[in-house]
Motif scaffolding. Structure first.
Motif, mmCIF file in Angstrom:
data_model
loop_
_atom_site.group_PDB
_atom_site.id
_atom_site.type_symbol
_atom_site.label_atom_id
_atom_site.label_comp_id
_atom_site.label_asym_id
_atom_site.label_seq_id
_atom_site.Cartn_x
_atom_site.Cartn_y
_atom_site.Cartn_z
ATOM 1 N N VAL A 104 47.414 14.332 23.195
ATOM 2 C CA VAL A 104 47.987 13.051 23.641
ATOM 3 C C VAL A 104 48.074 13.118 25.169
ATOM 4 O O VAL A 104 48.778 13.973 25.710
ATOM 5 N N ILE A 105 47.350 12.231 25.828
ATOM 6 C CA ILE A 105 47.398 12.187 27.294
ATOM 7 C C ILE A 105 48.360 11.091 27.709
ATOM 8 O O ILE A 105 48.119 9.904 27.478
ATOM 9 N N SER A 106 49.448 11.512 28.291
ATOM 10 C CA SER A 106 50.474 10.540 28.728
ATOM 11 C C SER A 106 50.949 11.010 30.099
ATOM 12 O O SER A 106 52.108 11.330 30.287
ATOM 13 N N LEU A 107 50.000 11.037 31.011
ATOM 14 C CA LEU A 107 50.255 11.644 32.325
ATOM 15 C C LEU A 107 50.750 10.652 33.373
ATOM 16 O O LEU A 107 50.981 11.027 34.527
ATOM 17 N N GLY A 108 50.868 9.395 33.000
ATOM 18 C CA GLY A 108 51.473 8.439 33.933
ATOM 19 C C GLY A 108 50.550 7.986 35.047
ATOM 20 O O GLY A 108 49.350 8.281 35.050
ATOM 21 N N PHE A 109 51.158 7.269 35.976
ATOM 22 C CA PHE A 109 50.385 6.621 37.039
ATOM 23 C C PHE A 109 50.347 7.462 38.302
ATOM 24 O O PHE A 109 51.123 8.389 38.491
ATOM 25 N N GLU A 110 49.440 7.096 39.177
ATOM 26 C CA GLU A 110 49.437 7.589 40.557
ATOM 27 C C GLU A 110 49.351 6.374 41.470
ATOM 28 O O GLU A 110 48.893 5.309 41.042
ATOM 29 N N GLY A 111 49.769 6.538 42.694
ATOM 30 C CA GLY A 111 49.667 5.432 43.639
ATOM 31 C C GLY A 111 48.209 5.165 43.998
ATOM 32 O O GLY A 111 47.382 6.064 43.956
ATOM 33 N N GLU A 112 47.911 3.946 44.323
ATOM 34 C CA GLU A 112 46.549 3.556 44.701
ATOM 35 C C GLU A 112 46.620 2.937 46.091
ATOM 36 O O GLU A 112 47.333 1.961 46.313
ATOM 37 N N THR A 113 45.914 3.554 47.039
ATOM 38 C CA THR A 113 45.972 3.022 48.407
ATOM 39 C C THR A 113 44.695 2.279 48.780
ATOM 40 O O THR A 113 44.545 1.832 49.918
ATOM 41 N N PHE A 114 43.772 2.128 47.849
ATOM 42 C CA PHE A 114 42.569 1.307 48.038
ATOM 43 C C PHE A 114 41.764 1.720 49.275
ATOM 44 O O PHE A 114 41.081 0.889 49.874
ATOM 45 N N GLY A 115 41.872 2.971 49.669
ATOM 46 C CA GLY A 115 41.095 3.446 50.817
ATOM 47 C C GLY A 115 41.552 2.917 52.165
ATOM 48 O O GLY A 115 40.859 3.087 53.168
ATOM 49 N N ILE A 116 42.715 2.275 52.216
ATOM 50 C CA ILE A 116 43.203 1.743 53.506
ATOM 51 C C ILE A 116 43.578 2.928 54.403
ATOM 52 O O ILE A 116 44.398 3.766 54.021
ATOM 53 N N PRO A 117 42.988 3.015 55.594
ATOM 54 C CA PRO A 117 43.193 4.203 56.420
ATOM 55 C C PRO A 117 44.652 4.426 56.802
ATOM 56 O O PRO A 117 45.360 3.485 57.145
ATOM 57 N N GLY A 118 45.078 5.670 56.714
ATOM 58 C CA GLY A 118 46.413 6.056 57.168
ATOM 59 C C GLY A 118 47.504 5.944 56.122
ATOM 60 O O GLY A 118 48.560 6.559 56.263
ATOM 61 N N LEU A 119 47.291 5.150 55.084
ATOM 62 C CA LEU A 119 48.372 4.951 54.102
ATOM 63 C C LEU A 119 48.737 6.259 53.414
ATOM 64 O O LEU A 119 49.913 6.571 53.226
ATOM 65 N N ASP A 120 47.705 7.026 53.030
ATOM 66 C CA ASP A 120 47.947 8.314 52.373
ATOM 67 C C ASP A 120 48.871 9.189 53.195
ATOM 68 O O ASP A 120 49.745 9.874 52.662
#
Lengths: 405, 405
Positions: A104-120
């Motif tokens: 059962v894979i229930s590992l949840g979400f991760e943030g998505e920064t859509f490749g916008i520079p610097g957000l990471d």
């Protein structure tokens, strides 16, 4: 004959719901149930905006996993999953490997920064309880430092929230209540503080009833929160963010605090697992299994299901994750017995978006509601999640009982 | 004939004690009493180590000045003093100037870094309530960030306290209790945290009974605190401090948190005022006046008095500051009546150094004491300070009543 091994990855809403339903349905001698989770605690990911704003203590948003599982039926392993091999049926972690018969894979979400520079690098995110806790500390540190420093850097008092979706709005609601407290605590004049929500899409809270959205925006504006809608963030730097206001029009806003609350994706391990996916989410079969992998279930934020009524995916909510966990357990039990699996259909009881501790908007039992009534319902929903996983004991221990604030 | 004007600079223990005693002794028509202070609140500078460690809220260590002064007799002006001209009898502030007939300088202490490079810039100090608050936030921010970051920077968990005098030891006592809480709150393994006290002098708590000092060091070491004694800090950098361990032996200790608690001096305005001074402290006449300035009184940390029994200056304590305020008011009243002034003699009731909320060492009523008994006495001393300034009401509101913890 060897007992089958069921391995559950992640103790979020979906994973814990799977495990507690499995331990209800299965005797100790029927299967080995293994739950693997990075932390020894579960956290209420739907409450993280409160921990991040500082309106709730980080301790209150989590509880020990061992307090809700039956140690005689479930083996809990605190480890970080590092790989999933669906061909060899092996899960690797930072402390060992585990084979499975059912996964059962229930590992949840991760943030998505859509490749916008610097957000990471320069934006904070509410991805987990540690990250939320750091946002709180970061904001308080800025207020304390501004209050002390000789040459005041007012950008310490500017907070940018990227995203006017569910998470962004709930976080803004908490900030609206928290900022006046911070001003008092740190001797900061209220007029110096700026809280700005920046959203690329042309609307706030897509999918919500427009009348409710209007109410929410009005309430947040009354608390001094500004909105910049239809204006994408194009870059984040250590000093702030650059926002696209028009075709060739940009505005740089100096801000020491940038919280990115726009967009989530599934867990990156899914992309490396060989299972077909879209941004780490798997378009699951109707019984919640991964297409082509009859022994792999996906529940929660990593499962993608289309709501055919509106031809859009169901949002990644705790409500659906817990229902999926319930059905996943049911279907594993069916497979163990050689019976057919059942189809999962979300039972949408409504959706409520909080606007701080004392206000909310939403639909429940088919009725639109705002204000204290909606806020009351929201807390009931939160308590219900605790009840479904940990019963009365956990609800009393961790529930929200300032119901009529 | 114009009423004389008494201007009191600073609302610390000495200044407030002067004002409350003046307002008790003088009718409304006898003199104009003006109290000038930077903040609208008084803070307990002897409690700042608790706010800095996070064992007490910053709000609890301060109270409104207006709650203890009589507005009909005393005019309170919130302003920062920027200059004292004893020739022209004028005090300048950031919002205006004031002439006086009698001046009371009770501006308190400033930190002394002895010209050690980098300390001014990279070390934190407990100089006031805002600075103490920032130390708390700084420490919590480091713990939160360590817990979140992928590549752990362990120097975030190293805290260096410069100075093993009264302030340093009291702060270490609070840290000893606070660190385990922080570890729990931020999921930090206790063995990762290092708290190190660095002292240039060859001893801890000079002036204290050696048996009591031994007890204090033993207790703090049992809480995991390390000591490096007889080893001066020679430089502070953004990464940590350089310590001189021997003739040509140096050790650089990486630490994100350096709190400088060694050495205080008087207020720099005194150095610019033309009054004779030593490190901004004035060796006052026996009636607390500045030598050669019959209309200027100095009380509190800016007043230097020699204890002839041991041929050393009295330490800058709240106890002495309050007694001086009392005598200062008495002597101003005498001058107004054309009577002779009285000689000030400190009535030393003892000295207690806390080692956290539950432990202390000290001498009171001529008896040495340690542990819970000393801790109880310490809280009584703190409450007595509140009582002397603000009576029963203030004591009940701001006092310490966890007396038997």
């Amino acid at each position: 004959m060897k007992r089958p091994t069921i391995v559950v990855l992640g103790a979020g809403y979906g994973g814990l719901s799977t495990v507690v339903n499995l331990q209800k349905s299965l005797g100790t001698d029927v299967a080995d149930i293994v739950l693997i989770n990075k932390n020894e605690y579960h956290y209420e990911s739907t409450w993280l905006h409160e921990a991040a704003a500082g309106t709730m203590s980080p301790e209150s948003v989590r509880y020990d996993i061992k307090s809700v599982i039956n140690g005689e039926k479930v083996k809990f392993i605190q480890a970080e999953v590092t790989g999933i091999d669906v061909k060899e049926k092996v899960v690797t972690t930072d402390v060992g490997t585990h084979t499975y018969d059912y996964l059962v894979i229930s590992l949840g979400f991760e943030g998505e920064t859509f490749g916008i520079p610097g957000l990471d690098k320069y934006a904070l995110s509410m991805a987990n309880v540690k990250a939320a806790r750091q946002i709180r500390e970061h904001i308080e540190y800025q207020f304390a430092t501004w209050s002390l420093e000789e040459e005041k850097d007012d950008s310490r008092l500017t907070l940018i929230v990227g995203g006017a979706g569910f998470t962004g709005i709930e976080f803004l609601g908490e900030l609206g209540n928290r900022v006046p407290e911070l001003c008092k605590e740190y001797d900061v004049p209220a007029e110096k503080v700026r809280v700005l929500c920046v959203e690329a899409a042309p609307m706030v809270l897509p999918g919500f009833d427009p009348e409710l959205v209007d109410y929410a925006v009005r309430q947040l504006k009354a608390k001094g929160i500004e909105f910049s809608i239809g204006t994408p963030v194009v870059e984040a730097t250590p000093e702030g963010v650059n926002i696209k206001k028009g075709e060739d029009e940009f505005e740089f806003i100096k801000a020491r605090t940038v919280v990115w609350a726009a967009g989530v994706r599934g867990n990156r391990l899914i992309e490396e697992s060989g299972i077909e996916n879209m941004r780490a989410r798997v378009k699951v079969d109707k019984d919640l299994r991964a297409p082509g992998h009859s022994d792999v279930f996906i529940v929660g934020d990593c499962a993608l299901m289309i709501n055919e009524e509106v031809n859009r995916p169901y949002p990644p909510t705790a409500q659906i994750a817990m229902q999926q966990g319930d059905m996943c357990a049911n279907n594993i039990v069916a497979l163990l017995k050689g019976e057919p699996t059942s189809v999962f259909t979300p039972d949408l009881k409504g959706s409520i978006c909080s606007l701080g501790d004392d206000d909310a908007i939403g639909v429940a039992f088919g009725k639109k509601m705002t204000g204290k009534k909606a806020s009351f319902m929201k807390k009931m929903v939160d308590n219900r999640a605790l009840f479904l996983i940990g019963g009365v004991g956990l609800t009393l221990k961790k529930g929200k009982f300032n119901l009529l604030k």
